[in-house]
Structures are given as C-alpha cells and as structure tokens.
Scaffold this active site. Sequence first.
Site, PDB file in Angstrom:
ATOM      1  NE  ARG B  66      21.402  -9.535 -27.158  1.00 12.75           N
ATOM      2  CZ  ARG B  66      22.101 -10.659 -26.297  1.00 12.75           C
ATOM      3  NH1 ARG B  66      23.254  -9.950 -25.728  1.00 12.75           N
ATOM      4  NH2 ARG B  66      21.637 -11.641 -25.908  1.00 12.75           N
ATOM      5  CB  THR B  67      15.198  -7.518 -28.890  1.00 11.76           C
ATOM      6  OG1 THR B  67      16.213  -8.189 -29.562  1.00 11.76           O
ATOM      7  CG2 THR B  67      14.546  -6.786 -29.724  1.00 11.76           C
ATOM      8  CE  LYS B  94      -3.354 -22.302 -32.136  1.00 11.76           C
ATOM      9  NZ  LYS B  94      -3.840 -23.516 -32.779  1.00 11.76           N
ATOM     10  NE  ARG B 116      11.936 -10.918 -30.044  1.00 12.25           N
ATOM     11  CZ  ARG B 116      13.407 -10.982 -29.885  1.00 12.25           C
ATOM     12  NH1 ARG B 116      13.817 -11.903 -29.352  1.00 12.25           N
ATOM     13  NH2 ARG B 116      14.243 -10.356 -30.625  1.00 12.25           N
ATOM     14  CG  HIS B 146      15.184  -9.486 -35.135  1.00  2.90           C
ATOM     15  ND1 HIS B 146      14.622  -8.209 -34.731  1.00  2.90           N
ATOM     16  CD2 HIS B 146      15.707 -10.051 -33.994  1.00  2.90           C
ATOM     17  CE1 HIS B 146      14.995  -8.021 -33.475  1.00  2.90           C
ATOM     18  NE2 HIS B 146      15.605  -8.942 -33.034  1.00  2.90           N
TER      19      HIS B 146
END
Lengths: 427, 321
Positions: B66-67, B94, B116, B146
């Site tokens: 969705r995002t 990392k 994200r 978010h």
Amino acid sequence: MKILIQNGQIIDPANQLNCNGSVYIAEGKIISVTTPPTGFTADKIIDAQGQIICPGFIDLSTRLREPGQSRKATFKSETAAAARAGITSMCLQPDTRPVIDTPAVAELIKGLAERCGYDQIYPIAALTQKLAGSELSAMLALKDAGCIAVSNANQPVHNLLVLRRAMEYAASHGLLLMFRPQDFCLSNKGCMHEGAVSTRYGLPGIPEAAETIALAQCLELAELTGCRVHFSQLSGWRSVIKIQQAKKYGLNISADVAMHQLDLTEDDIEPFNSAYHVIPPLRSRQDRDALREGLANGVIDAICSDHQPHDIDAKLGAFPETEPGISALETLLPLLLKLVSEGVISLSQGIGALTQKPAAIIQHATGSLSIGSNADICVFDPNATWTLDAQHWHSQGINTPYWGQTLTGKVSHTLQAGKLIFTAHQD
Amino acid sequence: MSNNLQLNAEGKLKHFLTIDGLSRALLTEILDTAESFAAMSGNQVKKVPLLRGKTIVNLFFENSTRTRTTFELAANRLSADVLNMNIATSSTSKGESLLDTIRNLEAMHVDMFVVRHSVSGAAHFMAQNTAPHISVINAGDGQHAHPTQAMLDMFTIRQKKPDLTRLRVAIIGDILHSRVARSQILALNTLGVAEVRVIAPRTLLPAKVETLGVTVSHDLQAGLEDIDVIITLRLQKERMTSALLPSESEYYKCFGLTQAKLKLAKPDAIVMHPGPINRGVEIDSSVADGSQSVILQQVSNGIAVRMAVLSMAMQSTGDAR
C-alpha cells in the site's frame, strides 16, 4: 632521577591531605611531601603554580581494543590518550579477541603495554572460557600471569550454578569478581533506557529491572560463596539502594559508576545520535541523581571511564544498529570537575573516587602520595579550558557525545612510577 | 534537533521524518495542500507537472504494498520519475550498506528518497548523511514513525469531522510495536484533539506511554465510551510467539472490534485501520466493511497526502539551492 613538583595544591585523599606544597620524587618513588628532604637536588623541576597535584588516576574499566580490534584503537593510541588524561593505571576488560582466558593472552597484553612504555595495564581475566558462561577459566594461572580480577565483561552467565561455582573458585584463590549486572533476557535486545524517551523514539528499551535483578542474584551468591564482588558500571537508582543495603548487611562488596552516567540522562540524547548509544544505557534523571548521591555518600566507591573506543563505521548507522560505547579517557577529568562545580562532590572526594578507592578495590598499593609508594602522579590545571576537537583529542575512537564542546580541566604532567609519561608542552 | 533536521532555514519542510517537533500550522499546511490535490483526483487528467524532471527513489528495505504503491502513484501524478528499489533486509546489511546505498543513488543524481526500513532511526540517519539538495521522506522506520500514514489519517478524520478539537480518538491494539500509532498520537495532539485514548493490554503498551499525551485503558468496552474516532491496529502473528499475548482468539475476545462493541462509541463514530487488516483478529469483517468504516477512504487519501508531502519537500529544497 630526582623530580621536584613544586608550588601546587596537593590533594591526596588517602592521606587526607589538601594543602599547598611540593612533592619530592627519587628513583621512581615519592620520598617526601611538603617537607624538603635533606640534600635533595632536583634533576627536573615541575612548577605546579595554580595547579593540583594528586595521585595518578586508576581506571577500573577500559578497552584498548588490542588484541583483535586494532581497527578501533591500539595500545599506542589509547595509552597516549590515557597519559594525557592523567590516568596512570588501567584495568583491561577481558573481551579482547582472543578473550583473556589463557595466561598467553595476559602475557601478550603485558608485552603490548611494555612496548608503548605504559607499564601499568592490568588485565581482568575472563570468568568463563571464551566468556561463554559455561566452563571456568584457568583463574589461578591467569592470576599468576598478572590478572587482578575475574569478570565475564558484558557477556551473560545464564546458568546461576556456573556463576556460583565460578565465584566459589575465585574466592578460594582470593580473586575479586568484577560483575556488571544485566539480565540478558530482560534486556531483550534493547539499546536504550526503557522509559519516556525510548517510547517516543520507538527504540527498544532495557528496563532498569534488568540490572537490579541480576544485581540481586549476584548479591545472594556473594553471601553464599563468600566471594568478594565489585559491581561495575551501575546505572539505576534501585541498584544504589541494593548496594547500600548489602553493605550495611556486611557483604564484602564495592561498586563503581561510569563517569558519563553521572553526567548524562536519557533526556540529553539527541534523537538517534549514536554517540549516545552506550550500555548500560543513559537512564532517567532520577537514576542519575541517585548515582550522584550514592557517590557522594560513599555507597558507590569509585568512578571508571568505561572507555570503549570505536572506529567510525561502528557508529555510522541507525541508532540500534550501531555499537554501544563511549571513548571516555580524555573526558574523565573535565567531567569530574563538572561534578565538583555542580556541587555533587568535593574535589577531594572526586579525586578519591579515581585514586584511593579504585586502588583499594584492586588491592594495589597505589592511588596515594604516601612516602615510599610509586610516584604515580597527575598534575592538572582545574581552570584551563579546551575544546574537544580533532586537534585536542588523542584516542583513536572519536565516539564521544561531547565532541565540539568546551571542557574545563587540563592535565599538564603525568608521572607513572616516577617516569614522566606526559608533559603538556609536547602539544 | 529533529526539528532543525526536518526544516530548512525558512522553516519549510525539507525532510519528512517524524511528526515530532512540527507545528500545528505546518501539519495544517500539509492537510490543506493535500485537499487541493484530492480535488484533482476526479479530473480526467490526473497529472500536474510540479515535479517534472525530478527523480524520486522509493527505497524499501521492508516489504510494503500500500505505502509503496501510493507513493509511486503520488510521484507519477506530480510528473516525477520514479525508481522503485526493494532491498531485502538481511541481518548482515547494516548501517554501512545503508550508507553505501545512499551514496550510490546520490551518484545517480536523484532528488528525493522515500525510505522504509525495519530499524528505528534509519530515516534520520539517511537525512543526516545525504547530500544537502536531497530530501528524505520517511515511509516507516522500525517502531519509530510513519508520518505520511498519520497525516493521511488526519486528513481522513478532518474530512469526516472538520472540528478536530472536539474529538476523542481511541487507538486500539499493539501500540508498543506501532510506528503508525506513535505518529498518529503526535499528530492528533499537535492538531489539538480533546483526547487520545490508547486501549490495549499492558504487554502491548510501551513504558510510560502516558508521556506521549494519551489516556490509557485496558478495557475495550469501557474505553470506547464517548469516542468519535476508532483506530484499530494490525496485530502481528509474532506477538503470540513472543509471550505478549496468549492467543489470537483471546485477543479478539478482549480487543477485537465487533458491531456490538462499536455501539458503545458515539453513534457517528468512524472506524479506521492503517491496513493490512486481520479480519477476525483485531476487527470483525462486518465492522471493516460497515457503514462507519473509512478504511478505503484512508487508502485513497494516501495519494493526495503523499503528493502534498512530496511537493512541499521538493519545493523547499529547490529554494535552498
């Protein structure tokens, strides 16, 4: 070689001395304080006008990263930093690579120290083999090789039966256990104090109970086994209460706190700035104030630097993914003077927590200006200011939250067993 | 600190990393800008040339449908070029690889990162380490923030209930692990709602949650009283295996939103969910698909809100150059 340090303010808590005067040194030993010995002609005179003369600092917890991680720091870089910070003895945590669990590694460390001309590095032996928490290390052989205590560093001993037996074994050889309490499971991969700030930033927290539960367990075992225990780098207010109660009860224990824990709290952490990532984590103001009070009233005996230099990459990342630790040798004295200026402790008390007290904990005849003792001496200007920048920083690890700040307190001379290992004019 | 990082010298939004430290005026500006874009979505031609010639990289270290798609649509409608990168996270990738990824993409002259990442603070880290002309938009970092999700939720609430100051909002479920909840709480409080109430068992609430400016309830029935807006959160399966909850069915029994429980809130209460929904766990299908649900409006509004954020951030970096 005869050295005269003259016209300074002498502070020697072990001898309850706080006066103006001079210190006389011959053949590496202190031969007189204030009174000139007859026929003394100095080969070298250090003028300490306006400065403090005190015993050299003894650091109960450092990591110099050798052997194994010279990418982060070396004996050469860190002993130079220590000398500039007035530190004349350092206890070395066993989590080197390889771990200090055999006499060979202890010997290797002694060799590394000698090569840098900084002799007084005291390895702490691993409590269990490879710090794995399951089998005992060869403690007696390690003691004979010069280790001053045993510790499992930051690694957990999950099985309390193993800890019990390790403590019994250490006690039978008169070895001190240095124990940093932190329950592994309760810590739950946390990277900061569990509280309002960890909640705000969504960072996994370590509850204060992770420390107090492990502390309480070890106190019980201290009584059961008779092992002498020194609790390292306490961070929570309830730990202070537990130590106070146990001391009152008569257990043979002592405790220290890392200098930054006396200064910083969770509220000081700039969002996601990995320079503040340290374990145990910076806790609440209530915790810090209790640590300060514990230091002032003697429940907490000593202060250590908990020096942990890192390479740049270790701190370059999102906060939880960075390695914990602060490069802390060179901020030790300025932060002590800050505590004094904030009225937390007297200067004499503070110096005691870095000299007399740690010497007593490791049962060394240092940490004082007593006649006949090794001339481990720090001369510092308590009013000189300096800016913490690349030009004035000597540790290979630049991981300090104080970077860029102006600090007060500067060492001018450091003597280790009568040998001048640092003079400010070299800069 | 976060404040300084997110805003340029003129106080305009440069990076959008968190709601924390942003003013009510700025949040309102985002909502108002989004409204103008939302009005456009009914048009035959949905595109505007605001970001023509700009390159936006969707950098997703964590899965998302969705995002990512709404960010992509938002960028497309602003005429930007979009590059989607789905980088599977592994325990070995990392900070250094994150930095290397940024450096490599910078070398390709991109203008904006939408990121994200599974670790809290990853977006901050990127914003601190990118070239000064690049904007970073946080599309979710660990359990931290978010912010575009929170803003699209605010937008949806405002559509239905224009006077936010009178509202009592309940957020139900796993607050502890939710970056959405953290951003929603901050946004709701910045916009001045009457009350934010979190409803969850103790195991799913972070320490000192009340310091975020919320009231706390452990009882859904009692907690829904007087509530205007109900936000249910997704319950992850791993919460059962890590001893935070006994079972899905017990959670549903206590905290699942059913028609019967919904009646305990105000009669005109709206029901929201950031998705994806676990039907029959945190919310009953009849509620999710019911007349009070605005869950699909949230999704549509996501495009307009993200268009607003992208265009505002790009404008401020344009000013800076």
